[in-house]
Design a protein around this motif. Structure first.
Motif, PDB file in Angstrom:
ATOM      1  N   ASP A 259       0.845  -1.196   0.000  1.00 42.36           N
ATOM      2  CA  ASP A 259       0.000   0.000   0.000  1.00 42.36           C
ATOM      3  C   ASP A 259       0.880   1.245   0.000  1.00 42.36           C
ATOM      4  O   ASP A 259       1.598   1.508   0.962  1.00 42.36           O
ATOM      5  CB  ASP A 259      -0.921  -0.007   1.218  1.00 42.36           C
ATOM      6  CG  ASP A 259      -1.968   1.081   1.162  1.00 42.36           C
ATOM      7  OD1 ASP A 259      -1.922   1.921   0.246  1.00 42.36           O
ATOM      8  OD2 ASP A 259      -2.851   1.089   2.038  1.00 42.36           O
ATOM      9  N   THR A 260       0.834   2.016  -1.076  1.00 43.70           N
ATOM     10  CA  THR A 260       1.702   3.191  -1.181  1.00 43.70           C
ATOM     11  C   THR A 260       1.298   4.313  -0.222  1.00 43.70           C
ATOM     12  O   THR A 260       2.017   5.294  -0.093  1.00 43.70           O
ATOM     13  CB  THR A 260       1.722   3.739  -2.622  1.00 43.70           C
ATOM     14  OG1 THR A 260       0.394   3.978  -3.056  1.00 43.70           O
ATOM     15  CG2 THR A 260       2.403   2.774  -3.556  1.00 43.70           C
ATOM     16  N   ASP A 261       0.172   4.172   0.458  1.00 41.98           N
ATOM     17  CA  ASP A 261      -0.183   5.140   1.496  1.00 41.98           C
ATOM     18  C   ASP A 261       0.493   4.803   2.820  1.00 41.98           C
ATOM     19  O   ASP A 261       0.484   5.615   3.746  1.00 41.98           O
ATOM     20  CB  ASP A 261      -1.699   5.178   1.704  1.00 41.98           C
ATOM     21  CG  ASP A 261      -2.430   5.759   0.508  1.00 41.98           C
ATOM     22  OD1 ASP A 261      -1.811   6.564  -0.224  1.00 41.98           O
ATOM     23  OD2 ASP A 261      -3.606   5.410   0.294  1.00 41.98           O
ATOM     24  N   HIS A 262       1.059   3.596   2.931  1.00 39.66           N
ATOM     25  CA  HIS A 262       1.694   3.168   4.175  1.00 39.66           C
ATOM     26  C   HIS A 262       3.179   2.868   4.042  1.00 39.66           C
ATOM     27  O   HIS A 262       3.887   2.839   5.031  1.00 39.66           O
ATOM     28  CB  HIS A 262       0.991   1.915   4.726  1.00 39.66           C
ATOM     29  CG  HIS A 262      -0.406   2.173   5.159  1.00 39.66           C
ATOM     30  ND1 HIS A 262      -1.481   2.042   4.313  1.00 39.66           N
ATOM     31  CD2 HIS A 262      -0.914   2.584   6.345  1.00 39.66           C
ATOM     32  CE1 HIS A 262      -2.587   2.343   4.969  1.00 39.66           C
ATOM     33  NE2 HIS A 262      -2.268   2.682   6.195  1.00 39.66           N
ATOM     34  N   ASN A 263       3.683   2.610   2.840  1.00 44.28           N
ATOM     35  CA  ASN A 263       5.105   2.290   2.688  1.00 44.28           C
ATOM     36  C   ASN A 263       5.912   3.558   2.437  1.00 44.28           C
ATOM     37  O   ASN A 263       5.349   4.638   2.269  1.00 44.28           O
ATOM     38  CB  ASN A 263       5.311   1.216   1.600  1.00 44.28           C
ATOM     39  CG  ASN A 263       5.003   1.678   0.201  1.00 44.28           C
ATOM     40  OD1 ASN A 263       5.040   2.848  -0.112  1.00 44.28           O
ATOM     41  ND2 ASN A 263       4.706   0.738  -0.665  1.00 44.28           N
ATOM     42  N   PRO A 264       7.231   3.462   2.410  1.00 41.77           N
ATOM     43  CA  PRO A 264       8.063   4.658   2.260  1.00 41.77           C
ATOM     44  C   PRO A 264       7.885   5.418   0.945  1.00 41.77           C
ATOM     45  O   PRO A 264       8.369   6.540   0.814  1.00 41.77           O
ATOM     46  CB  PRO A 264       9.493   4.106   2.355  1.00 41.77           C
ATOM     47  CG  PRO A 264       9.367   2.865   3.150  1.00 41.77           C
ATOM     48  CD  PRO A 264       8.047   2.284   2.757  1.00 41.77           C
ATOM     49  N   LEU A 265       7.185   4.850  -0.019  1.00 39.20           N
ATOM     50  CA  LEU A 265       6.976   5.541  -1.283  1.00 39.20           C
ATOM     51  C   LEU A 265       5.901   6.628  -1.192  1.00 39.20           C
ATOM     52  O   LEU A 265       5.681   7.357  -2.151  1.00 39.20           O
ATOM     53  CB  LEU A 265       6.578   4.538  -2.375  1.00 39.20           C
ATOM     54  CG  LEU A 265       7.551   3.398  -2.651  1.00 39.20           C
ATOM     55  CD1 LEU A 265       7.002   2.491  -3.737  1.00 39.20           C
ATOM     56  CD2 LEU A 265       8.913   3.917  -3.017  1.00 39.20           C
ATOM     57  N   GLN A 266       5.249   6.749  -0.054  1.00 37.84           N
ATOM     58  CA  GLN A 266       4.148   7.698   0.092  1.00 37.84           C
ATOM     59  C   GLN A 266       4.562   9.142  -0.131  1.00 37.84           C
ATOM     60  O   GLN A 266       3.738   9.978  -0.489  1.00 37.84           O
ATOM     61  CB  GLN A 266       3.496   7.543   1.459  1.00 37.84           C
ATOM     62  CG  GLN A 266       4.381   7.932   2.621  1.00 37.84           C
ATOM     63  CD  GLN A 266       3.734   7.613   3.949  1.00 37.84           C
ATOM     64  OE1 GLN A 266       2.564   7.321   4.020  1.00 37.84           O
ATOM     65  NE2 GLN A 266       4.513   7.685   5.014  1.00 37.84           N
ATOM     66  N   SER A 267       5.846   9.445   0.027  1.00 35.14           N
ATOM     67  CA  SER A 267       6.299  10.827  -0.136  1.00 35.14           C
ATOM     68  C   SER A 267       6.541  11.196  -1.599  1.00 35.14           C
ATOM     69  O   SER A 267       6.736  12.365  -1.905  1.00 35.14           O
ATOM     70  CB  SER A 267       7.580  11.043   0.667  1.00 35.14           C
ATOM     71  OG  SER A 267       8.599  10.191   0.171  1.00 35.14           O
ATOM     72  N   LEU A 268       6.513  10.214  -2.492  1.00 35.22           N
ATOM     73  CA  LEU A 268       6.743  10.477  -3.915  1.00 35.22           C
ATOM     74  C   LEU A 268       5.435  10.798  -4.623  1.00 35.22           C
ATOM     75  O   LEU A 268       4.362  10.418  -4.155  1.00 35.22           O
ATOM     76  CB  LEU A 268       7.372   9.245  -4.574  1.00 35.22           C
ATOM     77  CG  LEU A 268       8.745   8.829  -4.067  1.00 35.22           C
ATOM     78  CD1 LEU A 268       9.182   7.543  -4.753  1.00 35.22           C
ATOM     79  CD2 LEU A 268       9.760   9.916  -4.310  1.00 35.22           C
ATOM     80  N   PRO A 269       5.519  11.466  -5.774  1.00 34.45           N
ATOM     81  CA  PRO A 269       4.315  11.682  -6.578  1.00 34.45           C
ATOM     82  C   PRO A 269       3.734  10.332  -7.025  1.00 34.45           C
ATOM     83  O   PRO A 269       4.460   9.344  -7.150  1.00 34.45           O
ATOM     84  CB  PRO A 269       4.821  12.478  -7.783  1.00 34.45           C
ATOM     85  CG  PRO A 269       6.101  13.094  -7.336  1.00 34.45           C
ATOM     86  CD  PRO A 269       6.684  12.157  -6.331  1.00 34.45           C
ATOM     87  N   SER A 270       2.448  10.297  -7.265  1.00 36.48           N
ATOM     88  CA  SER A 270       1.779   9.034  -7.562  1.00 36.48           C
ATOM     89  C   SER A 270       2.317   8.361  -8.819  1.00 36.48           C
ATOM     90  O   SER A 270       2.365   7.133  -8.895  1.00 36.48           O
ATOM     91  CB  SER A 270       0.270   9.238  -7.671  1.00 36.48           C
ATOM     92  OG  SER A 270      -0.026  10.169  -8.692  1.00 36.48           O
ATOM     93  N   ALA A 271       2.761   9.127  -9.801  1.00 38.32           N
ATOM     94  CA  ALA A 271       3.326   8.523 -11.016  1.00 38.32           C
ATOM     95  C   ALA A 271       4.611   7.768 -10.694  1.00 38.32           C
ATOM     96  O   ALA A 271       4.830   6.666 -11.196  1.00 38.32           O
ATOM     97  CB  ALA A 271       3.585   9.591 -12.063  1.00 38.32           C
ATOM     98  N   GLN A 272       5.451   8.329  -9.845  1.00 33.59           N
ATOM     99  CA  GLN A 272       6.685   7.647  -9.458  1.00 33.59           C
ATOM    100  C   GLN A 272       6.395   6.441  -8.570  1.00 33.59           C
ATOM    101  O   GLN A 272       7.067   5.419  -8.666  1.00 33.59           O
ATOM    102  CB  GLN A 272       7.635   8.604  -8.748  1.00 33.59           C
ATOM    103  CG  GLN A 272       8.281   9.584  -9.684  1.00 33.59           C
ATOM    104  CD  GLN A 272       9.222  10.527  -8.962  1.00 33.59           C
ATOM    105  OE1 GLN A 272       9.115  10.740  -7.764  1.00 33.59           O
ATOM    106  NE2 GLN A 272      10.148  11.108  -9.706  1.00 33.59           N
ATOM    107  N   GLN A 273       5.388   6.564  -7.700  1.00 33.41           N
ATOM    108  CA  GLN A 273       4.982   5.418  -6.888  1.00 33.41           C
ATOM    109  C   GLN A 273       4.592   4.256  -7.793  1.00 33.41           C
ATOM    110  O   GLN A 273       5.024   3.120  -7.582  1.00 33.41           O
ATOM    111  CB  GLN A 273       3.786   5.769  -6.005  1.00 33.41           C
ATOM    112  CG  GLN A 273       4.061   6.711  -4.885  1.00 33.41           C
ATOM    113  CD  GLN A 273       2.793   7.095  -4.144  1.00 33.41           C
ATOM    114  OE1 GLN A 273       1.698   6.647  -4.473  1.00 33.41           O
ATOM    115  NE2 GLN A 273       2.936   7.931  -3.130  1.00 33.41           N
TER     116      GLN A 273
END
Length: 107
Positions: free
Chosen positions: A13-27
């Motif tokens: 879940d990109t709302d809970h993992n460290p990728l949450q700070s990136l823009p959604s396209a990069q996620q």
């Protein structure tokens, strides 16, 4: 069951993992690359089943996948703490109010 759900969210879940700070396209891009990597690992592991060293190959592939995933999350997490939020051209509108590039199409 709650622990399994939190473990799942920590990775998927990109709302809970460290990728949450990136823009959604990069996620999306990073999660897509990681999914291709894990698909290749499990396919290679299933294909290695006919070899004598299938256990060794399978374990090495899974360990490598865990290391790459952890390294990716750690890199994004540490760079997100250092960097300011990503600004795009949309964050700096023109003073005359005219649209920019894909804003013309309402994207």
């Amino acid at each position: 069951m709650k622990i399994l759900l939190s473990m799942y969210k920590a990775v998927m879940d990109t709302d809970h993992n460290p990728l949450q700070s990136l823009p959604s396209a990069q996620q999306f891009q990073i999660m897509t690359y990681l999914s291709f990597m894990w698909t290749a690992i499990f396919c290679a592991g299933a294909g290695a089943w006919v070899w004598f060293g299938e256990l060794l190959v399978g374990h090495l592939l899974v360990a490598l996948g865990v290391i790459i995933t952890g390294w990716t999350f750690k890199t994004v997490s540490s760079s997100a703490k250092k960097a300011a939020p990503v600004a795009t051209y949309r964050d700096h509108p023109r003073s005359d109010g005219t649209p920019r590039y894909d804003d013309v199409w309402g994207a």
